[in-house]
Design a protein around this motif. Structure first.
Motif, short mmCIF file in Angstrom:
data_model
loop_
_atom_site.label_atom_id
_atom_site.label_comp_id
_atom_site.label_asym_id
_atom_site.label_seq_id
_atom_site.Cartn_x
_atom_site.Cartn_y
_atom_site.Cartn_z
N CYS A 116 35.00 52.38 26.01
CA CYS A 116 33.86 51.58 26.47
C CYS A 116 32.77 52.50 27.00
N ASP A 117 31.54 52.09 26.87
CA ASP A 117 30.40 52.84 27.40
C ASP A 117 30.61 53.09 28.90
N ASN A 119 28.74 53.83 31.24
CA ASN A 119 27.73 53.23 32.13
C ASN A 119 28.00 51.75 32.41
N LYS A 120 28.87 51.15 31.63
CA LYS A 120 29.14 49.72 31.79
C LYS A 120 30.47 49.44 32.51
N ILE A 121 31.28 50.49 32.68
CA ILE A 121 32.62 50.29 33.21
C ILE A 121 32.62 49.72 34.62
N ASP A 122 31.85 50.30 35.53
CA ASP A 122 31.84 49.84 36.92
C ASP A 122 31.47 48.36 37.01
N ASP A 123 30.43 47.96 36.30
CA ASP A 123 29.98 46.57 36.35
C ASP A 123 31.06 45.63 35.84
N LYS A 124 31.74 46.03 34.79
CA LYS A 124 32.80 45.19 34.21
C LYS A 124 33.97 45.05 35.19
N LYS A 127 32.96 42.84 38.17
CA LYS A 127 32.84 41.43 37.77
C LYS A 127 34.21 40.77 37.66
#
Length: 255
Positions: A116-117, A119-124, A127
């Motif tokens: 996974c990108d 930069n998107k891991i923390d947000d995912k 959430k």
């Protein structure tokens, strides 16, 4: 309704020649998108074997298993791990968390493995942890949190890659009653709010009462099926107990 899983006349034998055990005996059924199905039966009924062949941990002796139209019985060994990562989520009885990683890192690991990108891991992670009520323990390690919190972490890890199917193997087996109830509510929320399709193997009638449909196995065959429909969970629980009595086994075997 979209057909996610199609089980077509599967059989599973163990042993050879004069000493053959038939663990699964010509089972067929479908699982549709957004369903929450429980699989029940006494010890030796074939439910764990069924979970193992669906998860590709084991292979069938005959028949076919289709996940969104793809015949998983024909996937070669070198591609099995990739197939599991991309299509299946798992919730195990013993959590299978890494004690050297924080809760956040345990959940994020599933994303990292699937490339996974970054930069998107923390947000995912934030959430999904918020949706499962574990946002406040993300910086802690598994040995610092309760069994119920560990299992909700396992739930987050199972669903974070949006798998086509989540397989739960006796998820409440290692939990006390309060933690078990919280976990089951989390799994129910995953199904209803996150549209997760779930297949859960359980001995426990209370756990099974959270599902929408129950398949009962006996001697490797489907013995009965219950659909919750508009019934209350208490009514469904009592129906499950009635079927378990008809199965002829000691109820202590299925709790």
């Amino acid at each position: 309704m979209k057909n996610i899983l199609k089980i077509e006349h599967i059989e599973k034998y163990y042993g050879s020649k004069g000493n053959v055990t038939k663990a699964i005996d010509d089972i067929s059924f479908n699982v549709y998108e957004g369903e929450f199905i429980g699989v029940m039966g006494a010890s030796g009924s074939g439910k764990t074997t069924l979970l193992n062949v669906i998860s590709t941990i084991d292979t069938v002796s005959a028949g076919h298993i289709f996940l969104e139209g793809k015949d998983i019985t024909e996937i070669d060994h070198k591609n099995i791990a990739k197939f599991r990562r991309e299509n299946l989520g798992f919730i195990f009885q013993d959590f299978n968390l890494l004690d050297t990683l924080t809760i956040h890192e345990n959940i994020a690991l599933a994303l990292t493995i699937n490339k996974c990108d970054a930069n998107k891991i923390d947000d995912k992670v934030i959430k999904i942890s918020r949706q499962l009520g574990i946002e406040d323990i993300l910086k802690k390690y598994p040995y610092e949190v309760s069994g119920g919190q560990k299992q909700r972490c396992a739930c987050a890890r199972a669903i974070i890659n949006n798998p086509k199917l989540i397989l739960a193997d006796e998820p409440t087996g290692a939990l006390d009653s309060k933690s078990a109830q919280m976990l089951l509510q989390s799994i129910k929320n995953m199904n209803e709010q996150l549209s997760a399709t779930i297949l859960m193997v359980t001995h426990d009638a209370f756990s099974a009462s959270y599902a929408k449909r129950i398949l009962f196995l006996r001697d490797g065959k489907i013995f009965n099926e219950l659909i919750k429909g508009e019934k209350s969970r208490k009514q469904f629980f009592n129906e499950i107990l009635d079927v378990m009595t008809l199965l002829g086994g000691d109820l202590s075997d299925v709790r």
